[in-house]
Design a protein around this motif. Sequence first.
Motif, PDB file in Angstrom:
ATOM      1  N   ASN A  81      -1.582  -2.193  23.391  1.00 35.58           N
ATOM      2  CA  ASN A  81      -2.290  -2.639  24.595  1.00 35.58           C
ATOM      3  C   ASN A  81      -3.155  -1.503  25.119  1.00 35.58           C
TER       4      ASN A  81
ATOM      5  N   THR B 210      -6.673  -0.626  28.052  1.00 38.03           N
ATOM      6  CA  THR B 210      -7.428  -1.082  29.217  1.00 38.03           C
ATOM      7  C   THR B 210      -8.828  -0.480  29.182  1.00 38.03           C
TER       8      THR B 210
ATOM      9  N   LYS C 248     -12.015  -4.958  31.199  1.00 40.42           N
ATOM     10  CA  LYS C 248     -11.055  -5.929  30.683  1.00 40.42           C
ATOM     11  C   LYS C 248      -9.955  -5.221  29.894  1.00 40.42           C
ATOM     12  N   ASP C 249      -8.742  -5.751  29.985  1.00 43.09           N
ATOM     13  CA  ASP C 249      -7.635  -5.262  29.157  1.00 43.09           C
ATOM     14  C   ASP C 249      -7.730  -5.910  27.782  1.00 43.09           C
TER      15      ASP C 249
END
Length: 194
Positions: A39, A41, A45-46
């Motif tokens: 994940n 960032t 937007k992530d």
Amino acid sequence: MKRLLFILPFLILVSFSKINTVINSKTVRITPQSELQINGTSNVKDFTCQYEIQNLNEPIRIHFEKEQDVIRFEKSVLILENTGFDCGGKGINKDFHGLLQSDIYPRITLTLKEIKLNPHKKNIADALIDIEIAGLTNSYQMKTEFYYKQDWLILGKLKLNIKNFDLEAPKKVFGLVVVSDEIEINFKLVVQES
């Protein structure tokens, strides 16, 4: 007498070695119920890059020794092909592979070094792992949860800075979109003993 002088150093060496420590080996398989993702960032937007677990269908041989609450591992390696990550679109996949320099370094290598069980917290352990990305290796300590029913369930999160691997986050649209240097690796591994 000469024979005794030859055997004596060997006996002294053996007497100081860890006679009660035994190297064990097991073969494990990561099942399709597992998940592994990265994940990240940006200021807009992530994003999430999901690893296609079916790429991990080969058995993995692990070698370990247990001494009280510490398990040490040797040659226990998980190899992730960079092409196995899907970030949700052709453009972001291209950026991801550019960041990792996949054309030169096509895989990420995770080497399990040690697990310290927590005697005060059931199902919690600290894992020491080496991560190799783009030809550079760094060591990380991370907290993991583990459960056993028919298979092992191992859960964990690790935050790392891509600059530790001499990587530079891509900038888009003339520098208006900036990706953070911090990423998080999340995993839920269902591990089956073969």
